[in-house]
Design a protein around this motif. Structure first.
Motif, PDB file in Angstrom:
ATOM      1  N   ILE A 255       0.830  -1.201   0.000  1.00  0.00           N
ATOM      2  CA  ILE A 255       0.000   0.000   0.000  1.00  0.00           C
ATOM      3  C   ILE A 255       0.870   1.258   0.000  1.00  0.00           C
ATOM      4  O   ILE A 255       0.588   2.226  -0.713  1.00  0.00           O
ATOM      5  N   GLU A 256       1.931   1.260   0.806  1.00  0.00           N
ATOM      6  CA  GLU A 256       2.818   2.426   0.833  1.00  0.00           C
ATOM      7  C   GLU A 256       3.530   2.604  -0.501  1.00  0.00           C
ATOM      8  O   GLU A 256       3.821   3.730  -0.909  1.00  0.00           O
ATOM      9  N   THR A 257       3.796   1.496  -1.190  1.00  0.00           N
ATOM     10  CA  THR A 257       4.402   1.592  -2.515  1.00  0.00           C
ATOM     11  C   THR A 257       3.393   2.108  -3.535  1.00  0.00           C
ATOM     12  O   THR A 257       3.715   2.962  -4.373  1.00  0.00           O
ATOM     13  N   VAL A 258       2.153   1.621  -3.460  1.00  0.00           N
ATOM     14  CA  VAL A 258       1.104   2.048  -4.393  1.00  0.00           C
ATOM     15  C   VAL A 258       0.828   3.542  -4.247  1.00  0.00           C
ATOM     16  O   VAL A 258       0.700   4.260  -5.242  1.00  0.00           O
ATOM     17  N   PHE A 259       0.770   4.023  -3.008  1.00  0.00           N
ATOM     18  CA  PHE A 259       0.441   5.428  -2.761  1.00  0.00           C
ATOM     19  C   PHE A 259       1.690   6.301  -2.568  1.00  0.00           C
ATOM     20  O   PHE A 259       1.555   7.475  -2.211  1.00  0.00           O
ATOM     21  N   ASN A 260       2.873   5.719  -2.774  1.00  0.00           N
ATOM     22  CA  ASN A 260       4.119   6.467  -2.685  1.00  0.00           C
ATOM     23  C   ASN A 260       4.260   7.156  -1.322  1.00  0.00           C
ATOM     24  O   ASN A 260       4.575   8.347  -1.226  1.00  0.00           O
TER      25      ASN A 260
END
Length: 313
Positions: A255-260
């Protein structure tokens, strides 16, 4: 005595967890020194770096040195970022911990009334509807929800940012706004799990004699559930809530990767890619310790909220 026993169990669990984390990181394939300097590095430079990092020492000595540093607040220095691991963890935790808390609050806010309503309406259409929605929530991955939310709310409706984090210095409203979509994406699958646990725990408690006695004294079904069944069903509910908080901290990598988002999950992904062993060990240990401590606190709250558990056997 019970408190001392629980503290001893907590300390033993943390020690075993630290040992498992250290051993798991120690057997990862590849040479950390070679990865740090590059594949074309001189063997002498690689050997010197390995000696500086203590990688040539026996595993027991390396574990004792690492654990001793952890106990004194020294998590080591990240080879990738060349900064203190503890400082880096504290910086990234300012994103991951609020995100996990935000998602957990949303999960409880959705699951608790849904589970109570399903338990009160056990066997009726409302109960089946809640269980059906929970099944759908369980089957939808958080990453898919995150991508869907970005398309609908950020790209199409333009109600929220598609990613990034402005920092808390930009104001709580902007910061929480950036965390809302990832928090909802994380919360929905966890709310589905928790709603099922709440319903199961309450239906079991409602079959107990003390609930029947409360109903015989004139309590409504909802009143008997809230005032009698729910306090006796907190133990499994709080256990799942504690586990969910740890999962939300640890499971936010995608999720942190998807939302940067610059949080612990994304940092762990980058550390593994760079084989930054010291940083990976620090992040993993902090996440494991968080899960263990939060679960211990939930056990304490469960005992404090349930008179039968306080009396013990």
């Amino acid at each position: 005595m019970r408190v001392l026993t629980r503290l001893a169990q907590l300390a033993a669990t943390l020690f075993v967890a630290s040992l498992i984390v250290f051993m798991a990181m120690s057997v990862l394939p590849g040479d950390a020194g070679l990865l740090r300097l590059g594949m074309n590095a001189e063997p002498a430079a690689v050997a010197a770096l390995r000696a500086e990092m203590g990688l040539d020492d026996p595993l027991p000595l390396r574990f004792v040195a690492w654990l001793g540093g952890i106990l004194t607040g020294d998590f080591g220095t990240s080879g990738t970022y060349d900064v203190s691991v503890l400082g880096l963890l504290a910086e990234r935790a300012r994103v991951s911990v609020p995100l996990a808390v935000y998602a957990l609050v949303l999960s409880v806010a959705l699951a608790l009334p849904a589970g109570i309503y399903a338990a009160v309406r056990r066997g009726r259409f409302a109960d089946r509807a809640v269980r059906g929605v929970a099944e759908i929530g369980l089957s939808v991955p958080a990453v898919w929800l995150g991508l869907l939310f970005i398309y609908v709310f950020a790209v199409y409706l333009r109600w929220a940012p598609a990613g990034g984090f402005p920092g808390w210095d930009a104001g709580p409203a902007r910061a929480l706004g950036a965390l809302t979509l990832p928090a909802v994406a994380l919360a929905i699958p966890q709310a589905a799990i928790l709603a099922r646990i709440v319903r199961t725990a309450l239906t079991e408690a409602m079959d107990e004699d003390f609930v029947a006695l409360a109903r015989a004294k004139g309590r409504s079904t909802a009143g008997a559930v809230i005032h009698h069944a729910l306090p006796n069903a907190w133990a499994p509910i709080l256990t799942v809530v504690g586990m969910q908080f740890g999962f939300l901290v640890a499971g936010a990598i995608v999720i942190e990767t998807v939302f940067n988002l610059p949080g612990l999950g994304r940092l762990l992904f980058q550390a593994v890619a760079q084989r930054d062993i010291v940083l990976v060990q620090g992040i993993t240990l902090v996440v494991v310790a968080t899960v263990v401590i939060v679960n211990a606190l939930c056990d304490v709250v469960a005992v404090a909220s349930n008179p039968r558990l306080r009396r013990g056997p």
